[in-house]
Design a protein around this motif. Structure first.
Motif, short mmCIF file in Angstrom:
data_model
loop_
_atom_site.label_atom_id
_atom_site.label_comp_id
_atom_site.label_asym_id
_atom_site.label_seq_id
_atom_site.Cartn_x
_atom_site.Cartn_y
_atom_site.Cartn_z
N TRP A 79 51.15 42.64 -16.85
CA TRP A 79 51.10 41.44 -16.25
C TRP A 79 52.54 40.76 -15.47
N LYS A 80 52.44 40.13 -14.34
CA LYS A 80 53.46 39.82 -13.37
C LYS A 80 53.36 38.48 -12.88
N THR A 81 54.16 37.79 -12.46
CA THR A 81 54.09 36.62 -11.70
C THR A 81 53.73 36.89 -10.19
N LEU A 82 53.31 36.06 -9.40
CA LEU A 82 53.06 36.22 -7.89
C LEU A 82 53.99 35.31 -7.09
N GLY A 83 54.90 35.73 -6.81
CA GLY A 83 56.01 35.07 -6.15
C GLY A 83 56.53 33.97 -6.90
N ASN A 84 57.21 32.86 -6.39
CA ASN A 84 57.69 31.80 -7.22
C ASN A 84 56.31 30.57 -7.13
N SER A 85 55.39 31.29 -7.74
CA SER A 85 54.24 30.16 -7.79
C SER A 85 53.70 30.07 -9.25
N TYR A 86 52.56 29.28 -9.42
CA TYR A 86 51.94 29.55 -10.75
C TYR A 86 50.85 30.26 -10.84
N TYR A 87 50.71 31.33 -9.93
CA TYR A 87 49.67 32.50 -9.86
C TYR A 87 50.30 33.47 -10.46
N SER A 88 49.72 34.57 -11.14
CA SER A 88 49.95 35.56 -11.63
C SER A 88 48.72 36.69 -12.03
N THR A 89 49.09 37.99 -11.94
CA THR A 89 48.16 38.84 -12.17
C THR A 89 48.61 39.83 -13.03
N ASP A 90 47.53 40.62 -13.84
CA ASP A 90 47.82 41.76 -14.82
C ASP A 90 47.15 43.10 -14.11
#
Length: 134
Positions: A79-90
């Motif tokens: 898992w990681k965040t996508l930029g400085n946003s509330y989105y993330s992905t694993d």
């Protein structure tokens, strides 16, 4: 306004011994009105790290957390965040805050407006965790 007895004066995670707690003074996202702190049941204090203080993400060896909620089905190891946003992905799914973005193409997914919660992939646009024009 001063913090009265029993209240919490700042947002954030707190690790104390084997206990991990999420504290939130304005408890609008918490499930019980008037309660400002919640133990993260099952959190591993020895591997717990805050990933993004301003976006309220953390993880341990087994789970990913957004505030006092575990992201259902998220793989903590990838898992990681996508930029400085509330989105993330694993790598298998995309999440907005604690919700899975159904139908999102992980390979082409990108955040287009962090403030408005807009994103897109090769198939469609998203606003927050739902498909739709942003």
């Amino acid at each position: 306004m001063p913090c009265l007895a029993g209240c919490v004066s700042s947002y954030g995670y707190e690790v104390s011994g084997s206990r991990v707690t999420w504290n939130e003074p304005n408890a609008r996202f918490l499930p019980t009105p008037g309660v400002t702190g919640y133990d993260l049941e099952g959190a591993d204090a020895t591997t717990f790290v805050v990933v993004s203080e301003d976006r309220f993400f953390a993880r341990d060896a087994r789970r990913v957390y957004y505030r006092n909620y575990a992201l259902e089905g998220a793989n903590a190891a990838t898992w990681k965040t996508l930029g400085n946003s509330y989105y993330s992905t694993d790598g298998m799914s995309v999440f907005y805050m604690l919700w899975r973005v159904d139908g999102a193409d992980v390979a082409t997914f990108r955040v287009t407006d962090e403030v408005l919660g807009c994103a897109e992939d090769a198939k469609q646009s998203y606003r927050y965790y739902k498909a739709g024009i942003c």
